[in-house]
Design a protein around this motif. Structure first.
Motif: not given
Length: 540
Positions: A216-219, A280-281, A84-86
């Motif tokens: 600040g990156r993909e989780d 989100s991506t 999950v990338a904000p």
């Protein structure tokens, strides 16, 4: 017969000593130099660099003759996460009861991610201040007592009430109640729609730059079960923005923290209404642990094992700092992987193997919240009840040899006398956790093994450096954490001193061999939080 047994043991001890002394800092260096190179692009999970890293580690295991112990006869234990990338267009704002607008800038003022694993999530809700957000009945502490936060935003601090009483949140050492992971889990259990942690460097044990680069990156998240509750937004805000929130109650963030630290604290509504939208991506991530095994010599005990572990992942490619966007993770945790591979090589080369087997485990997604080790704990190659111990290696500093070692958690296990004997043999003083309030025990992969009952701890390099003035080790570590931890500047350098990693790899292997030859499986001491899972696994 007794004389023959003594001779056999003496021969084994000599062979072990010789092989342990073969562990080489130069071989560890070679692994770290490759794993920390730009070619591997920061060893991102689900990325090309991460795939290269796992292929390299598996190949090294094959070269030394360690058996594949993963899925379908391979070295890989496969798992799937949700990435999950904000997006930078994520927004957060608030309105106070007197009509004032509080605005927040992405990365500079706030960071966060949706746990609902959807491409577009939003919330619009009133807020409640819940202190530290802890429910701990054994300490008669409940920050949610008397308040309904269902559908609301909870605002809170990480960490826990300060204590020097070992019977109250175990004294100075942080418990799992203080970890940010727990905060979000508890907020979810209480039905909150979002949870916002007010960051302070003392409560988090690291600065905003670490939060910014990590969040600040993909989780990478464990995939939600159908219908499972999840936060629309798990967020952090800076202390300056926390001051703005606190000002709605006529206080500062520090004053709110003092309230949260005080027994008798009661949650209180905030005159603030938050609105957020989190585009989100979302993607499926296929990743893998790397697992190899060296069989034990005893026909009955070889079904039991000692685990050696290190995480192979780092942060991949991210926000550029001084023109560099590759978060190499040479120290974190190229070093631990290099030591793991060198211990595996030395163990496989032992002419007489210990009674129990050894499992060498390079896990994925530690930086995302111990996901790979968590998966192994839930899907073990060797059951927890047959695993003697787990020794973890995570982020060693290239500062040379030291006179001390930190083994946070080892004292909680019945194998501590074995650990003490090894420390004495290596001339190492066992020092207490230098940062107990940072909760380091709950921040590395050994915690995933402990949760299922396996006696586990990380071996950590000391700060009393040989041949250097007192205080040098702490100064160098603090400098690394301030300037390089989770930054692109965590890079390999040819002038690094690997003698300390050599020292602690030898020390760790010695402990592992002695536990692998012990008469009985170790367990946790009476009263420990992990004793119940150990008993449940079948060990008495």
């Amino acid at each position: 017969m007794i004389r023959r047994s003594v001779l056999v043991l003496a021969a084994f001890a000599l062979a072990l000593h010789a092989q342990v002394n073969e562990i080489s800092g130069q071989r560890i260096r070679a692994h770290v130099k490759f794993l920390g190179s730009d070619l591997l692009e920061g060893r991102g999970v689900g990325a090309r660099g991460g795939d290269l890293a796992t292929e390299y580690i598996a190949t090294q295991f094959a070269l030394i003759g360690a058996k594949p112990a993963g899925d379908d006869g391979t070295y890989f234990q496969n798992l799937m996460l949700m990435g999950v990338a904000p997006q930078p267009s994520t927004t957060l704002s608030a309105k106070t009861s007197d009509g004032k607008t509080l605005s927040y800038r992405w990365l500079d003022d706030f960071v966060g991610v949706t746990n609902q694993q959807k491409p577009d999530t939003s919330f619009d809700a009133d807020a409640v201040f819940v202190g530290h957000g802890i429910v701990a009945p054994e300490y008669d502490w409940d920050d949610y007592r008397g308040v309904d936060v269902h559908g609301k935003v909870v605002v809170l601090f990480t960490n826990e009430p300060p204590s020097n009483d070992p019977k109250f949140f175990t004294g100075a050492a942080l418990t799992y109640y203080g970890r940010w992971t727990y905060k979000y889990e508890e907020a979810t259990r209480h039905g909150a729609v979002a949870a916002i942690i007010i960051h302070t460097t003392p409560t988090a044990s690291y600065g905003w730059d670490v939060v910014r680069s990590s969040w600040g990156r993909e989780d990478q998240q464990v995939k939600l079960a159908d219908g499972a509750p999840a936060l629309a937004f798990a967020a952090w805000v800076t202390q300056a923005k926390g001051d703005e929130i606190a000002a709605t109650l006529g206080k500062t963030a520090e004053e709110l923290l003092n309230m949260a630290d005080t027994r008798g604290f009661k949650a209180m509504p905030l005159p603030v209404h938050f609105t957020g939208r989190m585009p989100s991506t979302v993607r499926e991530i296929r990743t893998r642990n790397v697992v190899a095994k060296v069989d034990g010599a005893d026909p009955q005990l070889k079904d039991e094992a000692v685990i050696f572990s290190a995480h192979w992942d780092h942060l991949g490619i991210g926000e550029a700092v001084n023109g560099d966007s590759i978060y190499n993770g040479a120290a974190d945790n190229g070093t631990g992987c290099g030591m793991l591979l060198e211990i595996a090589r030395a163990w496989a080369a032992l002419p007489q193997k210990p009674k129990r087997s050894a499992l060498f485990l390079a896990v994925t997604a530690e930086e995302a919240g111990l996901r790979g080790s968590q998966y192994y704990g839930e899907h073990p190659v060797i059951p927890a009840g047959k695993t003697a111990a787990a020794l973890n290696f995570d982020m060693f500093m290239p500062f040379g040899r030291s006179k001390d070692v930190t083994l946070n958690g080892a004292e909680r296990t019945t194998m501590f006398p074995v650990v003490e004997e090894a420390a004495k043999r290596f001339g190492l003083a066992i020092t207490p956790d230098p940062r107990p309030s940072a909760g380091t025990y709950y921040r590395s992969d050994h915690f995933s093994f402990a949760r299922v009952g396996i006696p586990s701890f990380s071996i950590e390099g000391g700060e009393d450096l040989m041949g250097k003035p007192a205080g040098t080790g702490k100064k160098l570590f603090d400098e690394f954490e301030d300037k390089h931890y989770h930054q692109p500047s965590d890079e390999y350098h040819d002038d690094w001193d690997f003698s300390g990693m050599e020292q602690f790899a030898r020390f760790g292997m010695t402990i592992g061999v002695n536990v692998a030859n012990a008469l009985h499986l170790p367990t946790w001491k009476a009263g420990d939080e992990f004793l119940a899972p150990r008993i449940a696994s079948g060990v008495k």
